[in-house]
Design a protein around this motif. Structure first.
Motif, mmCIF file in Angstrom:
data_model
loop_
_atom_site.group_PDB
_atom_site.id
_atom_site.type_symbol
_atom_site.label_atom_id
_atom_site.label_comp_id
_atom_site.label_asym_id
_atom_site.label_seq_id
_atom_site.Cartn_x
_atom_site.Cartn_y
_atom_site.Cartn_z
ATOM 1 N N LEU A 29 63.091 0.891 29.073
ATOM 2 C CA LEU A 29 62.281 0.120 28.134
ATOM 3 C C LEU A 29 61.165 -0.615 28.857
ATOM 4 N N LEU A 32 58.363 1.694 30.047
ATOM 5 C CA LEU A 32 57.516 2.128 28.933
ATOM 6 C C LEU A 32 56.593 1.005 28.470
ATOM 7 N N ARG A 70 65.783 3.904 20.915
ATOM 8 C CA ARG A 70 65.151 4.169 19.618
ATOM 9 C C ARG A 70 65.956 3.553 18.474
ATOM 10 N N LEU A 79 59.352 5.310 19.467
ATOM 11 C CA LEU A 79 59.501 5.853 20.817
ATOM 12 C C LEU A 79 59.501 7.369 20.648
ATOM 13 N N LEU A 88 55.940 4.837 24.187
ATOM 14 C CA LEU A 88 56.350 3.731 23.318
ATOM 15 C C LEU A 88 55.109 3.171 22.646
#
Length: 253
Positions: A29, A32, A70, A79, A88
């Protein structure tokens, strides 16, 4: 929804803060988010997750992490899979690093424009977004790749905030903070020059000179070099008293 990486990696909603389950999901995460809408390839994500030793199951694991992220994000923050990577789409969502950049850029511009009160306010707001070391619970591979850059932005904002506050006459309140910063970042000459300025303006000229000599000795012993132009001119300005009315950055002009 809010994304936070300036400290532990978190997803925050109105009534809940989600740490995700495991450093690999947090790392994916955060990577991204740091890509700011660019597609990250599976290969790049693999380096952030496992460095140069990804397991044979890396593609399947990345797919699993993406699916779990997601589900946490829902349809409002897509995503998406793009060929052999992920993107993202979060430009419309609050993200603390993006907000830090906006506020600190405003602060730096205000400092250059000599609007010192606005500069101090914006930079203080930016720095308040930090909740510890950036990416604190991501993998060490992501921290090594991105942490130094983020920390440099933080230190630059901190230096500029202190400079603005010195111009505003807050030198006595800043001595303690600057002393700690010089101890933790002895190679950053701007912190030392700002400390010398704060000490001199607090009627502590001898300590201002000692701060310079300590820095000069440390540079000679550890690197075999003399202080840079900023420190050298600040030292001369302490001797002449010019530092009472001019800031270190102005002395290099």
């Amino acid at each position: 929804m809010e994304f936070r990486i300036l400290g532990p990696v978190r997803i925050r909603t109105a009534d809940h803060e989600d740490a995700l389950s495991g450093s690999k999901q947090r790392t994916m995460l955060a990577a991204l988010l740091l890509a700011e809408g660019r597609t990250l390839s599976d290969e790049r994500l693999g380096r952030m997750l496992w460095d140069d030793r990804p397991p044979g199951t890396a593609p399947a694991q990345i797919h699993t992490y993406a699916s779990r992220i997601r589900r946490r994000l829902g349809p409002d923050v897509p995503l998406v899979r793009i060929r052999t990577g992920y993107q993202l789409i979060a430009h419309h969502v609050y993200y603390d690093q993006r907000e830090f950049t906006r506020l600190s850029d405003e602060g730096h511009r205000a400092l250059r424009a000599q609007d010192y009160r606005l500069a101090a306010d914006r930079l203080r707001e930016a720095l308040a977004l930090w909740r510890g070391e950036a990416l604190a619970d991501a993998t060490e591979h992501l921290v090594l790749a991105e942490g130094p850059r983020l920390e440099e932005y933080r230190l630059e904002a901190l230096e500029s905030r202190i400079e603005a506050e010195l111009v505003l006459g807050r030198h006595r309140q800043l001595v303690s903070e600057l002393t700690g910063l010089v101890t933790h970042h002895p190679m950053r000459e701007r912190f030392r020059a700002l400390l010398m300025t704060a000490l001199y303006r607090s009627d502590r000229q001898a300590e201002a000179l000692a701060a310079y000599l300590d820095g000069r000795r440390m540079l000679a012993e550890e690197l075999g070099v003399e202080p840079g132009l900023l420190l050298a001119r600040t030292y001369r300005a302490v001797l002449t008293g010019e530092v009472r009315t001019r800031m270190p950055q102005q002395l290099t002009a």
